[in-house]
Enzyme design. Structure first.
Site, short mmCIF file in Angstrom:
data_model
loop_
_atom_site.label_atom_id
_atom_site.label_comp_id
_atom_site.label_asym_id
_atom_site.label_seq_id
_atom_site.Cartn_x
_atom_site.Cartn_y
_atom_site.Cartn_z
N MET A 1 0.82 -1.19 0.00
CA MET A 1 0.00 0.00 0.00
C MET A 1 0.87 1.26 0.00
SD MET A 1 -3.29 -0.79 2.35
CE MET A 1 -4.30 -2.24 2.05
N CYS A 2 0.25 2.40 -0.09
CA CYS A 2 0.93 3.68 -0.23
C CYS A 2 1.40 4.19 1.13
CB CYS A 2 0.01 4.70 -0.88
SG CYS A 2 -0.78 4.10 -2.40
#
Length: 251
Positions: A1-2
């Site tokens: 994920m970011c």
């Protein structure tokens, strides 16, 4: 994920020390980066689908520190949407004569809200779709420009609707306040007098804030993971909404 980074301060500050720590995580999160600086009612927004490690734009930004009271930054690890400029966070829209900026870390499943013409995504990410829906619903909820307190009450009603579709760590700002909604991982730090030296977790870099900070300075930082090794970062609970204004968390 970011990975997310947000800053809110009571006076314009340089966020490049924290951004250097965020950019150091771009080996894994290499699908683009972006950073937005509010300056009064104005906005400087820089996005690049290249990794923050390799981007000439990221290098230029770090060499030209911009001072701002509210900053949102993001490095992307794509889950939905191709690697492209249109899918690179943060995203920006206008509402009530102010710029709004949002960046998201997470993955929303089966989130396909009906959107009208005023707020439509340009790219094909779940993140921009959620941002457009929030802007649409805020506009529907208030016929005049609301206060930060009124906006917070409305967001507390809207955000759980998005959160139920998956992980939804969000940074949102209109330049007046910074809203941070936690789903899985989001950490908060309030930095104030007496200031001390600190060092980054992911880069061989340290900074003594006491050298330049005034006694009245207040800075609040939000990040996916703590950026510094020796400061009191606090994990936000799932579903928690933190509101930051003038460098402090407000009730």
């Amino acid at each position: 994920m970011c990975q997310l980074l947000g800053m809110n301060a009571n006076a314009p500050k340089d966020v490049m020390f924290s951004f250097a720590g965020l950019a150091a995580r771009a080996d894994e999160h290499k699908d683009g980066f972006g950073i937005a600086f509010f300056e009064g009612r104005g906005l400087r927004l820089f996005v690049d689908p290249a990794s923050a490690r390799d981007s000439l734009l990221a290098e230029a930004i770090q060499r030209y520190p911009i001072h701002s009271e509210v900053v949102i930054a993001h490095i992307r690890k794509a889950t939905q949407g191709v690697v492209a400029l249109a899918n690179t966070h943060p995203f920006a829209r206008e509402l009530w004569g102010r710029y709004w900026v949002a960046a998201h870390n997470g993955n929303l499943l089966d989130f396909q809200p009906r959107l009208h013409a005023a707020f439509r995504p340009v790219g094909d990410t779940d993140s921009e779709r959620a941002f457009c829906w929030l802007m649409q619903e805020l506009a529907k909820a208030h016929c005049t420009v609301p206060s930060v307190a009124e906006l917070t009450l409305t967001l507390r009603e809207l955000l759980p609707y998005v959160h139920r579709h998956g992980s939804f760590n969000l940074l949102l700002s209109n330049g007046e306040a910074l809203w941070a909604h936690a789903s899985t991982k989001l950490h908060l730090l309030e930095r104030r007098h007496p200031f001390t030296a600190t060092r980054l977790v992911d880069a061989d870099l340290s900074l003594d804030f006491s050298r330049n900070a005034a006694d009245t300075d207040r800075v609040a930082l939000v990040a996916t993971e703590p950026l510094t090794a020796d400061e009191a970062w606090q994990a936000l609970a799932a579903g928690e909404l933190a509101v930051l204004q003038h460098g402090s968390r407000v009730a």
